[in-house]
Design a protein around this motif. Sequence first.
Motif, short mmCIF file in Angstrom:
data_model
loop_
_atom_site.label_atom_id
_atom_site.label_comp_id
_atom_site.label_asym_id
_atom_site.label_seq_id
_atom_site.Cartn_x
_atom_site.Cartn_y
_atom_site.Cartn_z
N LEU A 38 0.75 -1.17 0.16
CA LEU A 38 0.29 0.50 -0.12
C LEU A 38 0.84 1.43 -0.28
O LEU A 38 0.72 2.61 -0.71
CB LEU A 38 -1.19 -0.16 1.55
CG LEU A 38 -1.67 -1.26 1.06
CD1 LEU A 38 -3.22 -0.51 2.33
CD2 LEU A 38 -2.91 -1.42 -0.39
N SER A 39 2.08 0.75 1.02
CA SER A 39 2.66 2.34 0.68
C SER A 39 4.15 1.97 1.68
O SER A 39 4.94 1.10 1.66
CB SER A 39 2.15 3.17 1.48
OG SER A 39 2.57 3.00 2.84
N LEU A 53 9.39 2.26 6.15
CA LEU A 53 8.22 1.96 6.34
C LEU A 53 7.46 1.35 5.39
O LEU A 53 6.52 2.28 4.52
CB LEU A 53 6.97 3.04 7.33
CG LEU A 53 5.88 2.40 7.59
CD1 LEU A 53 5.73 1.74 8.63
CD2 LEU A 53 5.43 3.82 8.53
N LEU A 54 7.34 -0.27 5.62
CA LEU A 54 6.25 -0.53 4.81
C LEU A 54 4.99 -1.37 4.85
O LEU A 54 5.06 -2.21 5.77
CB LEU A 54 7.20 -1.48 4.08
CG LEU A 54 6.24 -2.90 2.83
CD1 LEU A 54 6.60 -2.20 2.19
CD2 LEU A 54 7.56 -3.90 3.13
N VAL A 55 4.37 -0.74 4.55
CA VAL A 55 2.40 -1.02 4.32
C VAL A 55 1.80 -1.68 4.02
O VAL A 55 2.06 -1.37 2.49
CB VAL A 55 1.78 0.41 4.82
CG1 VAL A 55 0.08 -0.45 5.61
CG2 VAL A 55 2.66 1.31 6.06
N THR A 56 1.69 -3.00 4.01
CA THR A 56 0.73 -3.93 2.93
C THR A 56 -1.02 -4.08 3.70
O THR A 56 -0.49 -3.46 4.59
CB THR A 56 1.97 -5.39 2.85
OG1 THR A 56 1.18 -6.19 4.34
CG2 THR A 56 3.65 -4.72 2.72
N VAL A 113 15.92 -7.34 5.31
CA VAL A 113 15.15 -8.34 5.72
C VAL A 113 13.83 -7.92 5.95
O VAL A 113 13.81 -6.30 6.06
CB VAL A 113 15.88 -8.33 7.43
CG1 VAL A 113 15.18 -8.74 8.23
CG2 VAL A 113 17.31 -9.50 6.94
N LEU A 114 13.03 -8.05 6.15
CA LEU A 114 10.82 -7.77 7.06
C LEU A 114 11.76 -8.12 8.23
O LEU A 114 11.36 -8.77 8.61
CB LEU A 114 10.36 -7.87 6.09
CG LEU A 114 9.84 -7.10 4.70
CD1 LEU A 114 8.37 -8.41 4.04
CD2 LEU A 114 9.54 -5.75 4.91
#
Length: 335
Positions: A38-39, A53-56, A113-114
């Motif tokens: 998403l972002s 910052l990864l938004v899924t 890495v996540l």
Amino acid sequence: MTLEPKRASCRTAMAVYTEVSDEDLNTFIAQYALGGVLSCKGIAEGVENSNYLLVTETGPYILTLYEKRTRRDDLPFFLGLMEHLAEKGVGCPVPLHGNDGEALRELCGRPAVLVTFLNGMWPRRIDPYHCAALGEAMGTMHKAGADFAMKRPNDLSVAGWRPLFDACSARAHEVRPGLAEALERELDTLEARWPAEGTLPVGVIHADLFPDNVFFRGRTLSGLIDFYFACTDVLVYDLAICLNAWCFEPDGAFNATKARLMLSSYRKVRPLSDEELAALPLLARGSALRFLLTRLYDLLNHPPGAFVKPKNPLEYWNKLRFHQQVSGLGAYGLE
Ligand SMILES: Nc1ncnc2c1ncn2[C@@H]1O[C@H](COP(=O)(O)OP(=O)(O)OP(=O)(O)O)[C@@H](O)[C@H]1O
Ligand SMILES: N[C@@H](CCO)C(=O)O
């Protein structure tokens, strides 16, 4: 899984060294069962690595690309430690494993890495209750780390300081007249008096537990982040680092109440021996020298125009001078 390449664009911020293209990000994320992106936004804070910052569709995550100072060979220790601590109930990020079972992979030529997103904010102004909560969390972390099987020597302990000093000494006077001579004397003293191996209890320490690595929700500590200096070393050295990072006021005065709260709440979880307590002033000097030297090195080797502002080494010169004149544990609020 639906991917949305247009919206997946990783926007960069100040301390993001590596830019990730939409295409690379989507290929990366397809290796996890996290839904579409998403972002993805660069995080300005932090100086060592690139964080996004990864938004899924399944929630927020932190994507870290490890830059040159984090050695690839050390990553299994850091990632394994976070998993170990989280399993034992310590609040910290947990690495996510991809569809192939792997947590550590590559993105834009960097190890990447996540990890899970930790809620909370780091305290901008330190109150005594923060120090009490930190002491308890550190004691809990040290106990939880006791059966972590991997080892990693602390390359920024006493043996690592002279090479750093040698790399800075010729230009240290640019930062403060006479600094090189004073640091050399301190180094000589610490090398001669540093506790010999086997004299103090050793285990996993965080080694960089500054306020920006400790999250709170309201007055409750919600977790610890940034395990990328964690190592196997004298446990009480972690407390020495935190005396420096948490117990000095902005005007440079040492706050013995904060120190007492930190130490006493730690001791309720993991009691300290007389030997550990006696070593505290010297370890606090060592920790002050360690951060002074790394900051000095970074300041002197700061590329012009770089977006990360170097931290002030002289803050640690003042802290070092405080510990040099400490004559007993009363200075730290203890009898
Ligand atoms: N798991 C997480 N959950 C929530 N926020 C995080 C997480 N990990 C990192 N962050 C955010 O990213 C910022 C930088 O992270 P981190 O401190 O790990 O970076 P760094 O580059 O290693 O920096 P430094 O070593 O200077 O502290 C943090 O201040 C925080 O805002
Ligand atoms: N915490 C370190 C920098 C990041 O490791 C310092 O304040 O010098």
